[in-house]
Design an enzyme around this catalytic site. Structure first.
Site, mmCIF file in Angstrom:
data_model
loop_
_atom_site.group_PDB
_atom_site.id
_atom_site.type_symbol
_atom_site.label_atom_id
_atom_site.label_comp_id
_atom_site.label_asym_id
_atom_site.label_seq_id
_atom_site.Cartn_x
_atom_site.Cartn_y
_atom_site.Cartn_z
ATOM 1 N N SER A 8 -51.855 43.420 67.722
ATOM 2 C CA SER A 8 -51.643 43.464 69.539
ATOM 3 C C SER A 8 -49.914 43.553 69.473
ATOM 4 C CB SER A 8 -52.018 42.685 70.027
ATOM 5 O OG SER A 8 -51.895 41.330 69.325
ATOM 6 N N LYS A 9 -48.767 42.978 68.716
ATOM 7 C CA LYS A 9 -47.668 42.992 69.094
ATOM 8 C C LYS A 9 -46.922 43.781 69.054
ATOM 9 C CE LYS A 9 -48.792 38.654 68.803
ATOM 10 N NZ LYS A 9 -49.450 37.766 68.253
#
Ligand SMILES: *Cc1c(COP(=O)(O)O)cnc(C)c1O
Length: 380
Positions: free
Chosen positions: A212-213
């Site tokens: 998700s980064k």
């Protein structure tokens, strides 16, 4: 498992439960189909990975791509030494060990933090000491570093939701009191704080390249330092003689082209938040914001609401990738940790924080207008 052990085993609480009431989906699986896809589907990522497949890089130890990435991530974080790793969590653990944390050592961190950081301290046999979050960010209040017991050995400070901790003053307090500082920059690659990159403030610092980064390879991380003693400890633990916690060439191939777009994506995410703040009046008082002199990396954009759960349901149903923040650790039993006071700000963040995924912040034009419209349809 007793309840003490299961207390923090849900690091992805912030995942929205849309469609799966009470269910948990990995953080990266929350993108809405009308928004820019995440992970990004950029042709240069496909080209880079295809090239790594075609030329045999994918099958190599110690490849050229990981070495290029290692150098660039070190530069991004303003540190001469950098090691690529399999995750940010591994980085936090390695960073703690390399500043000398072992059984019985106390480590100060914010009660509102990535729960895995608490677990990393415990895994090394250390004892977490929880401080409160600052009122103008979602990170450890610098006054906790001033007020904590003298037998604390290290401090973990995380930059959360693009706002960033008061890391200059935390650094100063750590120096004054002789504490090592671990800077958790997992969410904020490319953020500049008081003229210095996130990653350059700690004795050791960590980035994550999780699914998700803002820079992602599904999994991955990096640990950085300017201290040759700390670096030599990493080398001793990691080089056996293959890398013990490696990042693969394919992951590096996927990440390299993302670095070229990081600044542009950060500008886009910041613009989206500016547009939301200008057009949705209730957001202006509900959110802590990066000061104007900081270049931010908005991993998620957070705000507080005292009817949080209803709001998240409504926004999710309207198609926004939104969820809760972390489960705060102020509830952890006194057997497991010390607490500096009632941690009121942590309690409020635990109950009230909503987080909008950065994929929504990468929207432009009519898509972004739609994000604003949905937020405007619901008062906080
Ligand atoms: C994601 C994250 C981590 C952990 O990184 P992984 O690569 O998922 O292990 C640690 N700290 C913060 C603040 C994070 O957001």
């Amino acid at each position: 498992m007793n309840d003490a052990a299961s207390e923090h085993t849900d690091p992805h609480r912030q995942t929205a439960s849309r469609g799966t009431p009470g269910g948990r989906r990995p953080d990266g699986d929350r993108s809405a189909s009308w928004l820019p896809p995440w992970p990004p589907q950029w042709p240069e990522i496909t080209d880079s990975v295809s090239h790594a497949l075609a030329d045999g890089s994918w099958g190599r130890y110690h490849g050229r791509l990981a070495e290029q990435l290692r150098i660039r991530i070190g530069e991004l974080g303003g540190c001469p030494s950098c090691r690529l790793l399999c995750s940010g969590s591994a980085g936090i653990e390695l960073a703690l060990r390399s500043v000398g944390i072992s059984a019985g050592d106390k480590v100060l961190l914010c009660g509102y933090d990535y729960p895995g950081n608490f677990r990393a301290v415990e895994l090394l046999g250390g004892r977490p000491v929880l401080g409160d979050a600052a009122s103008d960010s979602y990170s450890l209040d610098a006054s906790a570093v001033q007020a904590c017991p003298a037998d604390v050995k290290a401090v973990i400070v995380s930059h959360l939701y693009g706002v960033g901790a008061a890391v200059a003053s935390i650094r100063e307090q750590c120096d004054r009191r002789g504490f090592a500082l671990i800077e958790d920059a997992c969410q904020v690659p490319g953020m500049i704080i008081d003229g210095r990159p996130a990653g350059s403030w700690g004795n050791a610092a960590v980035f994550s390249f999780g699914g998700s980064k803002p820079l992602t390879a599904g999994n991955g991380g990096a640990v950085l330092t300017a201290d040759p003693v700390i670096e030599s400890r990493w080398n001793r633990w990691l080089d056996r003689p293959s890398d013990a916690l490696p990042m693969s060439e394919l992951q590096a191939a996927a990440l390299l082209p993302q670095l070229d777009r990081l600044d542009a994506c950060n500008r886009l995410r910041a613009e989206s938040v500016q547009q939301i703040l200008a057009a949705v009046p209730w957001t202006r008082t509900a959110s802590a914001l990066p000061s104007a002199d900081r270049t931010s990396t908005l991993y998620k954009w957070a705000w507080q609401s005292d009817r949080r759960d209803d709001l998240i349901t409504q926004l999710s149903e309207a198609g926004l990738p939104v969820g809760t923040g972390y489960r705060s650790m102020h509830r952890s039993s006194d057997r497991r940790c010390d607490k500096l006071g009632p941690l009121q700000r942590c309690q409020a963040l635990d109950q009230q924080l909503c987080v909008l995924d950065h994929s929504a912040l990468l929207s432009t034009g009519p898509q972004r207008d739609r994000v604003v419209e949905i937020l405007n349809a619901f008062a906080a």
